[in-house]
Design a protein around this motif. Structure first.
Motif, PDB file in Angstrom:
ATOM      1  N   LEU A  23      16.938  65.174  59.637  1.00 42.22           N
ATOM      2  CA  LEU A  23      17.589  63.918  59.275  1.00 42.22           C
ATOM      3  C   LEU A  23      18.289  64.044  57.927  1.00 42.22           C
ATOM      4  N   VAL A  24      17.621  64.668  56.963  1.00 46.09           N
ATOM      5  CA  VAL A  24      18.236  64.866  55.645  1.00 46.09           C
ATOM      6  C   VAL A  24      19.501  65.700  55.771  1.00 46.09           C
ATOM      7  N   LEU A  25      19.445  66.756  56.571  1.00 48.77           N
ATOM      8  CA  LEU A  25      20.618  67.604  56.768  1.00 48.77           C
ATOM      9  C   LEU A  25      21.754  66.827  57.432  1.00 48.77           C
ATOM     10  N   PHE A  74      19.019  61.013  65.923  1.00 43.91           N
ATOM     11  CA  PHE A  74      19.041  59.726  65.220  1.00 43.91           C
ATOM     12  C   PHE A  74      20.416  59.061  65.329  1.00 43.91           C
ATOM     13  N   GLY A  75      21.107  59.302  66.427  1.00 45.70           N
ATOM     14  CA  GLY A  75      22.406  58.692  66.650  1.00 45.70           C
ATOM     15  C   GLY A  75      23.569  59.413  66.000  1.00 45.70           C
ATOM     16  N   LEU A  76      23.311  60.465  65.210  1.00 42.54           N
ATOM     17  CA  LEU A  76      24.345  61.222  64.533  1.00 42.54           C
ATOM     18  C   LEU A  76      24.534  62.569  65.217  1.00 42.54           C
ATOM     19  N   SER A  77      25.767  63.062  65.217  1.00 45.54           N
ATOM     20  CA  SER A  77      26.070  64.299  65.942  1.00 45.54           C
ATOM     21  C   SER A  77      26.571  65.391  65.006  1.00 45.54           C
ATOM     22  N   ALA A  78      26.166  66.636  65.298  1.00 45.41           N
ATOM     23  CA  ALA A  78      26.604  67.798  64.542  1.00 45.41           C
ATOM     24  C   ALA A  78      26.634  68.994  65.479  1.00 45.41           C
ATOM     25  N   GLY A  79      27.506  69.960  65.181  1.00 43.38           N
ATOM     26  CA  GLY A  79      27.571  71.137  66.037  1.00 43.38           C
ATOM     27  C   GLY A  79      28.670  72.083  65.624  1.00 43.38           C
ATOM     28  N   LEU A  99      22.246  63.592  57.024  1.00 49.49           N
ATOM     29  CA  LEU A  99      22.722  62.583  56.087  1.00 49.49           C
ATOM     30  C   LEU A  99      23.562  63.169  54.956  1.00 49.49           C
ATOM     31  N   LEU A 100      23.387  64.451  54.653  1.00 47.63           N
ATOM     32  CA  LEU A 100      24.146  65.063  53.557  1.00 47.63           C
ATOM     33  C   LEU A 100      25.667  64.961  53.756  1.00 47.63           C
ATOM     34  N   PRO A 101      26.209  65.288  54.939  1.00 46.24           N
ATOM     35  CA  PRO A 101      27.661  65.137  55.113  1.00 46.24           C
ATOM     36  C   PRO A 101      28.123  63.685  54.982  1.00 46.24           C
ATOM     37  N   ILE A 102      27.266  62.736  55.363  1.00 45.15           N
ATOM     38  CA  ILE A 102      27.631  61.328  55.206  1.00 45.15           C
ATOM     39  C   ILE A 102      27.739  60.982  53.725  1.00 45.15           C
ATOM     40  N   GLY A 103      26.849  61.557  52.916  1.00 39.57           N
ATOM     41  CA  GLY A 103      26.951  61.372  51.477  1.00 39.57           C
ATOM     42  C   GLY A 103      28.254  61.929  50.931  1.00 39.57           C
ATOM     43  N   MET A 104      28.670  63.096  51.446  1.00 38.78           N
ATOM     44  CA  MET A 104      29.946  63.671  51.049  1.00 38.78           C
ATOM     45  C   MET A 104      31.095  62.751  51.430  1.00 38.78           C
ATOM     46  N   PRO A 112      28.408  64.964  61.006  1.00 36.65           N
ATOM     47  CA  PRO A 112      28.389  63.501  60.948  1.00 36.65           C
ATOM     48  C   PRO A 112      29.093  63.003  59.697  1.00 36.65           C
ATOM     49  N   GLY A 113      29.765  61.874  59.795  1.00 37.13           N
ATOM     50  CA  GLY A 113      30.475  61.321  58.653  1.00 37.13           C
ATOM     51  C   GLY A 113      31.789  62.001  58.377  1.00 37.13           C
ATOM     52  N   VAL A 114      31.817  63.327  58.413  1.00 34.86           N
ATOM     53  CA  VAL A 114      33.021  64.097  58.092  1.00 34.86           C
ATOM     54  C   VAL A 114      33.909  64.282  59.306  1.00 34.86           C
TER      55      VAL A 114
END
Length: 246
Positions: free
Chosen positions: A16-18, A224-229, A20-25, A240-242
């Protein structure tokens, strides 16, 4: 047993932390607009051809950062079409403030989304073959099964709608970005489907967790509803976020 549970919880928290990091960016680079939504620009961006000069059939799909804080996390997409010889465009999207209903022609096909320039994801132009795709797009829009149902997170929402059309018309080759939150949403009762591009396969549990494997999107994990790959054609890190980082 308790040790196994603790390890599982700890692993999920790290993931989850990993996520959320791009969302912070994204938050640091984008910020939040300082104008109210009704004052934000919705002017055309010049990406859609003028029907007076482009007489062929055209299909375009756009995605733009959502307004306000939502733009830090996700995008809002829509579909626009113009038939052969037509003097006007038709645009479809799902709006949260409209109760999650499919609406048409609220703005010009390539308008800024309340101050954010949209990214052109699909641009198809041609004759009878594109006209035939427009027929199928219209059928997919009419058959959207979640019309009137809306949840910003994790879905169904505007991204779920466009993903539905992408599955129905795989010739679009639609590749929604990783920050199109809701694109991978599937109901708990039907957790397996084709990817939004119409190829490959995905498994998703209510938008909260899932796995996607497809030629267009590559490999994508939802947690958690966020996607990465990772997308391999071309090589693109999906965050996510980016959205994407090449």
């Amino acid at each position: 047993m308790l040790r196994l549970v603790w390890r599982t919880v700890r692993t999920l928290m790290v993931l989850l932390v990993l996520m959320l990091l791009p969302i912070g960016m994204s938050a640091l680079s984008r910020g939040v607009p300082d104008v109210p939504w009704h004052a934000a620009t919705r002017e055309p961006t010049g990406q859609a051809p003028d029907p007076a000069t482009e007489r062929r059939a055209v299909i375009q799909v756009y995605a733009a950062p959502a307004f306000g804080w939502r733009g830090i996390v996700g995008v809002h997409p829509w579909i626009a079409v113009k038939r052969t010889g037509a003097d006007r465009w038709q645009r479809w999207e799902v709006l949260g403030w409209g109760g999650g209903r499919v609406v048409s022609d609220r703005m010009t096909p390539d308008a800024e989304w309340f101050g954010s320039r949209p990214q052109l994801l699909v641009d198809l132009r041609g004759g009878a073959e594109v006209e035939a795709l427009i027929d199928r797009i219209e059928a997919a829009v009419a058959g959207y099964p979640y019309d009137g149902r809306y949840a910003i997170f994790p879905g169904p929402n505007s991204n779920t709608f466009v993903a539905h059309v992408g599955r129905a018309v795989p010739e679009l080759g639609l590749d929604l970005p990783a920050n199109a939150v809701g694109k991978n949403w599937l109901p708990w009762t039907a957790p397996v489907a084709r990817a939004p591009s119409g190829g490959g396969v995905m498994v998703n549990f209510g938008g909260w967790a899932g796995l996607l494997l497809a030629p267009e999107e590559g490999v994508e994990v939802t947690l958690f509803g966020l996607s990465a790959g990772v997308d391999f054609q071309p090589l693109d890190l999906r965050l996510p976020g980016v959205g994407g980082v090449r």
